[in-house]
Design a protein around this motif. Sequence first.
Motif, mmCIF file in Angstrom:
data_model
loop_
_atom_site.group_PDB
_atom_site.id
_atom_site.type_symbol
_atom_site.label_atom_id
_atom_site.label_comp_id
_atom_site.label_asym_id
_atom_site.label_seq_id
_atom_site.Cartn_x
_atom_site.Cartn_y
_atom_site.Cartn_z
ATOM 1 N N ASP A 249 46.404 34.960 50.055
ATOM 2 C CA ASP A 249 45.658 33.793 50.513
ATOM 3 C C ASP A 249 45.205 33.937 51.962
ATOM 4 O O ASP A 249 44.085 33.565 52.311
ATOM 5 N N SER B 1 39.970 36.377 51.868
ATOM 6 C CA SER B 1 39.128 35.193 51.758
ATOM 7 C C SER B 1 38.221 35.377 50.543
ATOM 8 O O SER B 1 38.147 36.458 49.959
ATOM 9 N N GLN C 25 44.704 34.071 40.962
ATOM 10 C CA GLN C 25 44.236 33.735 42.304
ATOM 11 C C GLN C 25 43.059 34.636 42.700
ATOM 12 O O GLN C 25 42.074 34.170 43.264
ATOM 13 N N LYS D 14 38.968 33.652 43.393
ATOM 14 C CA LYS D 14 38.287 34.049 44.627
ATOM 15 C C LYS D 14 37.097 34.962 44.380
ATOM 16 O O LYS D 14 36.441 35.380 45.317
#
Length: 124
Positions: free
Chosen positions: A18, A22, A62, A66
């Motif tokens: 995280d 980015s 995740q 992204k």
Amino acid sequence: IKIVPILMIVFIVMIGVDLFFSKERTEKYLGVASGVRGWIYAIISGILITGPPYVLYPLLGQFKKKGMKISLLAALLYNRNVKIPFLPVMAYYFGIKFTAATSIYIIIFSIINGKIVEAMVKKS
């Protein structure tokens, strides 16, 4: 109780992801425009990553949120089959040629598998 340390490591890695990755950086290195570099990163990551897959799913989810391509996710998971700790044992029992050929085939078929998964996801 045995999986708590593994889950803690994954939680720490997810925090690191995280902070370091980015949305823009993930799309650059692992997104649609990543090209060959993205495939190389996915293949190397899949070979180096260890642990049970169910622990990796939140981390990979995740990455997907992204902007990581589905085909690269599939290739990463497929390349988990090249186990670095087992390569010497495999070479001892089956020979270096067989070990090298099997590893190369796994890498090649991970790319094919990634393309097929991406095509199937686009259809649905």
